[in-house]
Design a protein around this motif. Structure first.
Motif, PDB file in Angstrom:
ATOM      1  N   PHE A 133      -9.585   5.017   6.115  1.00  0.00           N
ATOM      2  CA  PHE A 133      -9.566   4.573   4.561  1.00  0.00           C
ATOM      3  C   PHE A 133     -10.777   5.812   3.809  1.00  0.00           C
ATOM      4  N   GLN A 134     -11.217   6.241   4.475  1.00  0.00           N
ATOM      5  CA  GLN A 134     -11.885   7.239   4.167  1.00  0.00           C
ATOM      6  C   GLN A 134     -10.805   8.757   3.459  1.00  0.00           C
ATOM      7  N   ARG A 135     -10.987   9.063   5.011  1.00  0.00           N
ATOM      8  CA  ARG A 135      -9.807  10.378   4.937  1.00  0.00           C
ATOM      9  C   ARG A 135      -8.577  10.057   3.952  1.00  0.00           C
ATOM     10  N   PHE A 136      -7.914   9.431   3.752  1.00  0.00           N
ATOM     11  CA  PHE A 136      -6.104   9.295   3.068  1.00  0.00           C
ATOM     12  C   PHE A 136      -6.946   8.403   1.591  1.00  0.00           C
ATOM     13  N   LEU A 137      -8.295   7.512   1.098  1.00  0.00           N
ATOM     14  CA  LEU A 137      -8.325   7.483   0.114  1.00  0.00           C
ATOM     15  C   LEU A 137      -9.674   7.443  -0.542  1.00  0.00           C
ATOM     16  N   GLN A 138     -10.478   8.135   0.171  1.00  0.00           N
ATOM     17  CA  GLN A 138     -11.935   8.373   0.195  1.00  0.00           C
ATOM     18  C   GLN A 138     -12.515   7.357  -0.672  1.00  0.00           C
ATOM     19  N   ILE A 139     -12.302   6.096   0.645  1.00  0.00           N
ATOM     20  CA  ILE A 139     -13.188   4.108   0.088  1.00  0.00           C
ATOM     21  C   ILE A 139     -13.248   3.850   1.254  1.00  0.00           C
ATOM     22  N   ASN A 140     -14.666   2.772   1.019  1.00  0.00           N
ATOM     23  CA  ASN A 140     -15.039   2.704   2.379  1.00  0.00           C
ATOM     24  C   ASN A 140     -14.692   1.039   2.510  1.00  0.00           C
ATOM     25  N   PRO A 141     -13.371   0.669   3.230  1.00  0.00           N
ATOM     26  CA  PRO A 141     -12.091  -0.746   3.112  1.00  0.00           C
ATOM     27  C   PRO A 141     -13.733  -1.755   3.644  1.00  0.00           C
ATOM     28  N   TYR A 142     -14.786  -1.782   4.345  1.00  0.00           N
ATOM     29  CA  TYR A 142     -15.514  -2.649   3.910  1.00  0.00           C
ATOM     30  C   TYR A 142     -16.586  -3.708   3.232  1.00  0.00           C
ATOM     31  N   ARG A 143     -16.975  -1.919   2.795  1.00  0.00           N
ATOM     32  CA  ARG A 143     -17.938  -2.731   1.930  1.00  0.00           C
ATOM     33  C   ARG A 143     -16.745  -3.213   0.112  1.00  0.00           C
ATOM     34  N   ALA A 144     -15.469  -1.886  -0.071  1.00  0.00           N
ATOM     35  CA  ALA A 144     -15.647  -1.898  -1.830  1.00  0.00           C
ATOM     36  C   ALA A 144     -15.392  -3.357  -2.226  1.00  0.00           C
ATOM     37  N   THR A 145     -14.738  -3.723  -2.969  1.00  0.00           N
ATOM     38  CA  THR A 145     -14.749  -5.050  -3.769  1.00  0.00           C
ATOM     39  C   THR A 145     -13.168  -5.198  -4.096  1.00  0.00           C
ATOM     40  N   ALA A 146     -13.131  -6.194  -4.238  1.00  0.00           N
ATOM     41  CA  ALA A 146     -10.863  -6.431  -4.736  1.00  0.00           C
ATOM     42  C   ALA A 146     -10.983  -6.176  -5.947  1.00  0.00           C
ATOM     43  N   ALA A 147     -11.975  -5.889  -6.899  1.00  0.00           N
ATOM     44  CA  ALA A 147     -11.506  -5.414  -8.292  1.00  0.00           C
ATOM     45  C   ALA A 147     -11.207  -3.635  -7.639  1.00  0.00           C
ATOM     46  N   GLU A 148     -12.203  -3.172  -6.870  1.00  0.00           N
ATOM     47  CA  GLU A 148     -12.171  -1.590  -6.550  1.00  0.00           C
ATOM     48  C   GLU A 148     -11.057  -0.915  -6.131  1.00  0.00           C
ATOM     49  N   LEU A 149     -10.675  -2.487  -5.087  1.00  0.00           N
ATOM     50  CA  LEU A 149      -9.983  -1.969  -4.062  1.00  0.00           C
ATOM     51  C   LEU A 149      -7.973  -2.296  -4.878  1.00  0.00           C
ATOM     52  N   ALA A 150      -8.324  -3.010  -6.096  1.00  0.00           N
ATOM     53  CA  ALA A 150      -7.096  -3.615  -6.976  1.00  0.00           C
ATOM     54  C   ALA A 150      -6.295  -1.742  -7.306  1.00  0.00           C
ATOM     55  N   ALA A 151      -7.422  -1.348  -8.359  1.00  0.00           N
ATOM     56  CA  ALA A 151      -7.615  -0.145  -8.806  1.00  0.00           C
ATOM     57  C   ALA A 151      -7.029   1.031  -8.244  1.00  0.00           C
ATOM     58  N   ILE A 152      -7.540   1.115  -6.427  1.00  0.00           N
ATOM     59  CA  ILE A 152      -6.793   2.313  -6.053  1.00  0.00           C
ATOM     60  C   ILE A 152      -5.351   2.297  -5.775  1.00  0.00           C
ATOM     61  N   THR A 153      -5.393   0.702  -5.333  1.00  0.00           N
ATOM     62  CA  THR A 153      -3.460   0.496  -5.159  1.00  0.00           C
ATOM     63  C   THR A 153      -3.113   0.872  -6.599  1.00  0.00           C
ATOM     64  N   ARG A 154      -3.337   0.251  -6.923  1.00  0.00           N
ATOM     65  CA  ARG A 154      -2.338   0.329  -8.782  1.00  0.00           C
ATOM     66  C   ARG A 154      -2.223   1.864  -9.490  1.00  0.00           C
ATOM     67  N   GLN A 155      -3.180   2.943  -8.642  1.00  0.00           N
ATOM     68  CA  GLN A 155      -2.823   4.031  -8.953  1.00  0.00           C
ATOM     69  C   GLN A 155      -2.508   4.724  -8.064  1.00  0.00           C
ATOM     70  N   HIS A 156      -1.803   4.216  -6.780  1.00  0.00           N
ATOM     71  CA  HIS A 156      -0.754   4.360  -5.955  1.00  0.00           C
ATOM     72  C   HIS A 156       0.859   3.140  -5.466  1.00  0.00           C
ATOM     73  N   ILE A 157       0.598   3.005  -6.101  1.00  0.00           N
ATOM     74  CA  ILE A 157       1.864   1.360  -6.152  1.00  0.00           C
ATOM     75  C   ILE A 157       1.960   0.690  -7.805  1.00  0.00           C
ATOM     76  N   GLU A 158       3.510   1.182  -7.618  1.00  0.00           N
ATOM     77  CA  GLU A 158       3.400  -0.164  -9.488  1.00  0.00           C
ATOM     78  C   GLU A 158       3.673  -1.190  -8.718  1.00  0.00           C
ATOM     79  N   LEU A 159       2.633  -2.864  -9.611  1.00  0.00           N
ATOM     80  CA  LEU A 159       2.780  -3.548  -8.823  1.00  0.00           C
ATOM     81  C   LEU A 159       2.377  -4.390 -10.042  1.00  0.00           C
ATOM     82  N   GLU A 160       2.969  -5.945 -10.325  1.00  0.00           N
ATOM     83  CA  GLU A 160       2.800  -6.461 -11.133  1.00  0.00           C
ATOM     84  C   GLU A 160       1.848  -7.660 -11.055  1.00  0.00           C
TER      85      GLU A 160
END
Lengths: 326, 187
Positions: free
Chosen positions: A154-181
């Motif tokens: 996750f650090q290498r491909f998304l520059q994020i800590n998967p153990y500590r990131a909040t749901a909102a942070e993960l949602a935001a980064i997901t929306r940058q990569h994937i279109e979903l509603e």
């Protein structure tokens, strides 16, 4: 007029079925040589798996035709039953069996598929990874093998800590990569989306990759420990080959109370998400109570392995009569 | 229109996305071993032609689009619109510049095209894979050069300009592959 269709015909070419049979023989020889006992456990069980996102297929048993009906469940994995064998003193065991999962149908999924599962008392998770590598290398010879922690990927491909990131942070980064509603406040759903949509495609070029140290929230039946940074991580690995999920292994949970607690947690999550409630396996808890040897275990998708050997991305090329023609 | 749930998604299914009719080009079931199931769909916007991917949660549903592919005969162009007729019902529709796109380059009266109708109106027209069109203008042919390579432009009766072998003469009828816009043979 006779409206005969081609639905009767096997989708997998006979030469693929021949290779599949050879691979099964190679697997059995591998375990015979290492003195791992082949076992069989029930396909129709009284309890069902507790994982919220695995939906068990229900069937009905009648001791008398149409009377005294009781529900049975087609196993989605032989894990619980095999652990009961371990607690019964079996020693190292493996099984090749059919597993059934509702709704899992697609190019790479068949609702009934073939699973290879094995358990190794006194083996560490990294020793088990070595053994998985040895087995796969029998049939896929030229692979480059690598191991990364979930956090590193996750650090290498998304520059994020998967153990500590909040749901909102993960949602935001997901929306940058994937279109979903849709919205979701479950961190693991976002992590799974990032893993399956963003990271797995990147693993395609990396050969065979073991991913270990999953977030503790994805421990399922693995033990939980701490990594060097102090994050709680699951003693679990997954093997991806060519970006495809092939195997899932645990340093197995042996604590009966913790097992009961995780069942309860799953029941609660199912209730919250409106998912079906099924009976959980008290016999597994009882078995752990009696005592399970320290061990590591792994499940491998045999159809997926054969697909990789035959270099096809379609499961219907390795299963003779897939679900639509079953 | 009916709603379709993710388990009913399949290639070719027509659905409404953000107000536009779209066609599913590729449908993939995504399921991490222990995680929630998703359906990843490659969609084509039938109005703009744009292709892109969207991911749905399993069990989500989307509204179907009233989109129909119909074989229709090309009648004529009135300077603004291209007119087609359903040979079974004799019903006529008119396609505008946007719907016709580059297809007008391959149209010949009475050829049967596939007309995509959205709520009854044409949104795209696909010509037959092969059409036969007459050469209206090209440089004089070079006799005895049938085996040699080399090509020259030729204008066809529909207005399209294609590369043809040097031996082709004005007035000849040619077979053209509309998918590539290339000369195939004399008709």
């Amino acid at each position: 007029m006779n409206l005969m269709t081609e639905q009767w015909r096997a989708t997998a070419p006979v030469e693929n079925l021949r290779r599949r049979a050879e691979i099964l023989a190679q697997i059995r020889a591998f375990f015979a040589q290492r003195d791992v006992l082949e076992v069989e456990t029930p396909l129709m069980t009284q309890a069902a798996v507790s994982d919220p996102y695995i939906d068990t297929i229900e069937c009905r048993y009648h001791p008398v035709p149409e009377q005294q009906e009781s529900a049975r469940y087609l196993q989605s994995s032989p894990e619980y039953a095999m652990k009961r064998l371990l607690c019964s003193g079996s020693g190292a065991i493996y099984q090749i069996c059919k597993a059934f999962r509702n709704g899992e149908s697609g190019k790479r999924h068949n609702p009934e598929f073939t699973m290879l599962e094995w358990y190794r008392p006194d083996m560490s998770l990294s020793q088990l990874m070595d053994e998985v590598q040895a087995l796969v290398s029998l049939v896929l010879k030229k692979l480059l093998w690598q191991r990364f922690s979930y956090g590193e990927l996750f650090q290498r491909f998304l520059q994020i800590n998967p153990y500590r990131a909040t749901a909102a942070e993960l949602a935001a980064i997901t929306r940058q990569h994937i279109e979903l509603e849709f919205e979701d406040d479950n961190r693991d759903n976002w992590l799974n989306l990032l893993m399956s949509h963003v990271i797995e495609p990147q693993l395609t070029e990396l050969g065979a990759v073991f991913v270990y140290d999953y977030p503790a929230s994805q421990a399922a039946l693995a033990r939980v420990s701490q990594n060097a940074e102090g994050d709680a991580v699951a003693s679990r690995f997954e093997l991806f080959i060519g970006g495809v999920e092939v195997a899932n292994g645990y340093h197995e949970l042996t604590d009966a109370a913790e097992q009961a607690r995780r069942f309860q947690q799953n029941i609660q999550q199912r209730a919250e998400e409106g998912l079906p409630q099924r009976p959980t396996d008290q016999l597994l808890v009882d078995a752990l109570q009696a005592g399970m040897p320290d061990c590591s275990g792994v499940a491998m998708g045999v159809d997926r392995l054969v697909m990789l050997v035959l270099e096809t991305d379609r499961i219907d090329q390795v299963i003779a009569l897939p679900f639509p023609r079953a | 229109m009916a709603n379709y749930s993710t388990n009913q998604f399949k290639n070719g299914l027509k659905v409404m996305i953000d107000g536009d009719p779209c066609s599913m080009v590729d449908v993939e079931f995504v399921k991490p071993g222990k995680g929630q199931a998703f359906t990843r769909v490659k969609l084509k916007n039938l109005m703009s032609g744009r292709t892109w991917e969207r991911t749905f949660k399993s069990g989500d549903s989307v509204e179907g689009a009233d989109v129909m592919d119909t074989d229709m005969e090309y009648l004529y162009n009135d300077g603004e619109m291209w007119h087609f007729m359903d040979p079974n019902t004799y019903e006529q529709v008119a396609a505008d510049q946007t719907a016709i796109g580059d297809t007008h380059l391959w149209l010949k009266e009475q050829d049967v095209c596939q007309v995509t109708l959205f709520n009854g109106n044409p949104i795209s027209v696909t010509p037959p894979n092969f059409v036969e069109l007459q050469v209206t203008e090209t440089d004089p042919g070079l006799k005895g050069d049938t085996a040699q390579g080399g090509s020259k432009p030729a204008t066809l009766q529909s207005g399209a300009v294609v590369r043809v072998p040097l031996f082709i003469e004005e007035g000849e009828v040619l077979k053209i592959d509309t998918r590539t816009g290339e000369y195939v043979s004399r008709a």
